[in-house]
Design an enzyme around this catalytic site. Sequence first.
Site, PDB file in Angstrom:
ATOM      1  N   GLU A   1      -9.464 -10.517  -7.365  1.00 46.68           N
ATOM      2  CA  GLU A   1      -8.518  -9.406  -7.225  1.00 46.68           C
ATOM      3  C   GLU A   1      -7.352  -9.546  -8.209  1.00 46.68           C
ATOM      4  O   GLU A   1      -6.884  -8.545  -8.772  1.00 46.68           O
ATOM      5  CB  GLU A   1      -8.028  -9.343  -5.774  1.00 46.68           C
ATOM      6  CG  GLU A   1      -9.141  -8.910  -4.831  1.00 46.68           C
ATOM      7  CD  GLU A   1      -8.849  -9.140  -3.354  1.00 46.68           C
ATOM      8  OE1 GLU A   1      -9.729  -8.840  -2.537  1.00 46.68           O
ATOM      9  OE2 GLU A   1      -7.740  -9.621  -3.014  1.00 46.68           O
TER      10      GLU A   1
ATOM     11  N   ASN B   1      -1.970   0.412   6.759  1.00 46.60           N
ATOM     12  CA  ASN B   1      -1.443  -0.854   7.279  1.00 46.60           C
ATOM     13  C   ASN B   1      -0.585  -1.642   6.286  1.00 46.60           C
ATOM     14  O   ASN B   1      -0.532  -2.867   6.338  1.00 46.60           O
ATOM     15  CB  ASN B   1      -2.572  -1.692   7.881  1.00 46.60           C
ATOM     16  CG  ASN B   1      -3.643  -2.037   6.879  1.00 46.60           C
ATOM     17  OD1 ASN B   1      -3.515  -1.713   5.704  1.00 46.60           O
ATOM     18  ND2 ASN B   1      -4.673  -2.719   7.328  1.00 46.60           N
TER      19      ASN B   1
ATOM     20  N   HIS C   1      -2.046  -5.368   1.642  1.00 42.03           N
ATOM     21  CA  HIS C   1      -3.337  -6.054   1.506  1.00 42.03           C
ATOM     22  C   HIS C   1      -3.059  -7.529   1.275  1.00 42.03           C
ATOM     23  O   HIS C   1      -2.088  -7.883   0.586  1.00 42.03           O
ATOM     24  CB  HIS C   1      -4.106  -5.491   0.307  1.00 42.03           C
ATOM     25  CG  HIS C   1      -5.238  -6.379  -0.139  1.00 42.03           C
ATOM     26  ND1 HIS C   1      -6.458  -6.371   0.473  1.00 42.03           N
ATOM     27  CD2 HIS C   1      -5.298  -7.323  -1.108  1.00 42.03           C
ATOM     28  CE1 HIS C   1      -7.239  -7.284  -0.108  1.00 42.03           C
ATOM     29  NE2 HIS C   1      -6.560  -7.869  -1.081  1.00 42.03           N
TER      30      HIS C   1
ATOM     31  N   LYS D   1       0.830  -1.214   0.000  1.00 46.67           N
ATOM     32  CA  LYS D   1       0.000   0.000   0.000  1.00 46.67           C
ATOM     33  C   LYS D   1       0.869   1.270   0.000  1.00 46.67           C
ATOM     34  O   LYS D   1       2.076   1.214   0.281  1.00 46.67           O
ATOM     35  CB  LYS D   1      -0.932  -0.037   1.207  1.00 46.67           C
ATOM     36  CG  LYS D   1      -1.927  -1.214   1.166  1.00 46.67           C
ATOM     37  CD  LYS D   1      -2.912  -1.142   2.341  1.00 46.67           C
ATOM     38  CE  LYS D   1      -3.892  -2.302   2.295  1.00 46.67           C
ATOM     39  NZ  LYS D   1      -4.899  -2.194   3.398  1.00 46.67           N
TER      40      LYS D   1
ATOM     41  N   TYR E   1     -12.142  -1.828  -3.377  1.00 49.24           N
ATOM     42  CA  TYR E   1     -12.674  -1.967  -2.017  1.00 49.24           C
ATOM     43  C   TYR E   1     -14.185  -1.745  -1.989  1.00 49.24           C
ATOM     44  O   TYR E   1     -14.730  -1.284  -0.985  1.00 49.24           O
ATOM     45  CB  TYR E   1     -11.950  -1.010  -1.070  1.00 49.24           C
ATOM     46  CG  TYR E   1     -10.593  -1.513  -0.606  1.00 49.24           C
ATOM     47  CD1 TYR E   1     -10.489  -2.679   0.164  1.00 49.24           C
ATOM     48  CD2 TYR E   1      -9.428  -0.836  -0.908  1.00 49.24           C
ATOM     49  CE1 TYR E   1      -9.255  -3.146   0.602  1.00 49.24           C
ATOM     50  CE2 TYR E   1      -8.189  -1.299  -0.466  1.00 49.24           C
ATOM     51  CZ  TYR E   1      -8.113  -2.459   0.297  1.00 49.24           C
ATOM     52  OH  TYR E   1      -6.885  -2.921   0.750  1.00 49.24           O
TER      53      TYR E   1
HETATM   54  P1  ATP Z   1      -7.021  -5.793   3.457  1.00 49.57           P
HETATM   55  O1  ATP Z   1      -8.353  -6.146   2.819  1.00 49.57           O
HETATM   56  O2  ATP Z   1      -6.474  -4.458   2.997  1.00 49.57           O
HETATM   57  O3  ATP Z   1      -6.020  -6.895   3.351  1.00 49.57           O
HETATM   58  P2  ATP Z   1      -8.021  -6.594   5.983  1.00 49.57           P
HETATM   59  O4  ATP Z   1      -8.645  -7.712   5.220  1.00 49.57           O
HETATM   60  O5  ATP Z   1      -7.087  -6.953   7.099  1.00 49.57           O
HETATM   61  O6  ATP Z   1      -7.252  -5.623   5.009  1.00 49.57           O
HETATM   62  P3  ATP Z   1     -10.560  -5.258   5.914  1.00 49.57           P
HETATM   63  O7  ATP Z   1     -11.577  -5.426   6.974  1.00 49.57           O
HETATM   64  O8  ATP Z   1     -10.756  -5.972   4.614  1.00 49.57           O
HETATM   65  O9  ATP Z   1      -9.143  -5.640   6.549  1.00 49.57           O
HETATM   66  O10 ATP Z   1     -10.393  -3.698   5.658  1.00 49.57           O
HETATM   67  C1  ATP Z   1      -9.808  -3.223   4.452  1.00 49.57           C
HETATM   68  C2  ATP Z   1      -8.922  -2.051   4.754  1.00 49.57           C
HETATM   69  O11 ATP Z   1      -9.727  -0.967   5.184  1.00 49.57           O
HETATM   70  C3  ATP Z   1      -7.934  -2.254   5.893  1.00 49.57           C
HETATM   71  O12 ATP Z   1      -6.769  -2.917   5.511  1.00 49.57           O
HETATM   72  C4  ATP Z   1      -7.651  -0.836   6.302  1.00 49.57           C
HETATM   73  O13 ATP Z   1      -6.710  -0.222   5.393  1.00 49.57           O
HETATM   74  C5  ATP Z   1      -9.007  -0.185   6.130  1.00 49.57           C
HETATM   75  N1  ATP Z   1      -9.740  -0.187   7.385  1.00 49.57           N
HETATM   76  C6  ATP Z   1     -10.362  -1.238   7.967  1.00 49.57           C
HETATM   77  N2  ATP Z   1     -10.933  -0.898   9.114  1.00 49.57           N
HETATM   78  C7  ATP Z   1     -10.664   0.422   9.286  1.00 49.57           C
HETATM   79  C8  ATP Z   1     -10.984   1.384  10.289  1.00 49.57           C
HETATM   80  N3  ATP Z   1     -11.698   1.070  11.363  1.00 49.57           N
HETATM   81  N4  ATP Z   1     -10.534   2.642  10.091  1.00 49.57           N
HETATM   82  C9  ATP Z   1      -9.819   2.999   9.016  1.00 49.57           C
HETATM   83  N5  ATP Z   1      -9.496   2.134   8.023  1.00 49.57           N
HETATM   84  C10 ATP Z   1      -9.899   0.868   8.156  1.00 49.57           C
HETATM   85 MG    MG Z   2      -9.800  -7.451   3.508  1.00 54.80          MG
END
Ligand code: ATP
Ligand code: MG
Length: 138
Positions: free
Chosen positions: A127, A113, A116, A10, A50
């Site tokens: 994806e 974070n 992904h 990211k 997303y």
């Molecule tokens: P990713 O899909 O990016 O691998 P993930 O599967 O661990 O991450 P998801 O629940 O799919 O988490 O959320 C997608 C992304 O949205 C997160 O990686 C983060 O960047 C963002 N995100 C999730 N929760 C929050 C939150 N509470 N506040 C801000 N951003 C968030």
């Molecule tokens: Mg996710």
Amino acid sequence: MSNRTFTMIKPDATNKGYTGAILDQIIKAGFTVKAMKWTKLTEEQAGLFYDIHRARPFFQELVDFMISGPIVAAILEKENAVADFRTLIGATNPAQAEEGTIRKLYAASIGENAVHGSDSDENAAIEGDFFFSKLERF
Ligand code: ATP
Ligand code: MG
């Protein structure tokens, strides 16, 4: 059980110069790169990627973040790829991520974070198809 997953490094991580270290950790963990590109998402592309989070309160923040710099997209292969990659990257919130995981090492917050990782075999395929044509993978 699939042997492929999809990842993005990211913008927080590419902007801070962590791309090489993260790729090194992924490869040393046993993943083989089957496709890779360095690109920058448009607002529309980030929203589509997303789309599942469109109704969440953090959706616009997530899109703004994902277009704040370049990303590296890749298809990775390994036995049990989806689950093993989620273990390698750690919890969504780096404060809760295990020691030594990519998010523990390189992520600053739950929003920014670093990486992904696909959450299912089905989404890994969707994806991968979002970013790569047949010509761009093997
Ligand atoms: P990713 O899909 O990016 O691998 P993930 O599967 O661990 O991450 P998801 O629940 O799919 O988490 O959320 C997608 C992304 O949205 C997160 O990686 C983060 O960047 C963002 N995100 C999730 N929760 C929050 C939150 N509470 N506040 C801000 N951003 C968030
Ligand atoms: Mg996710």
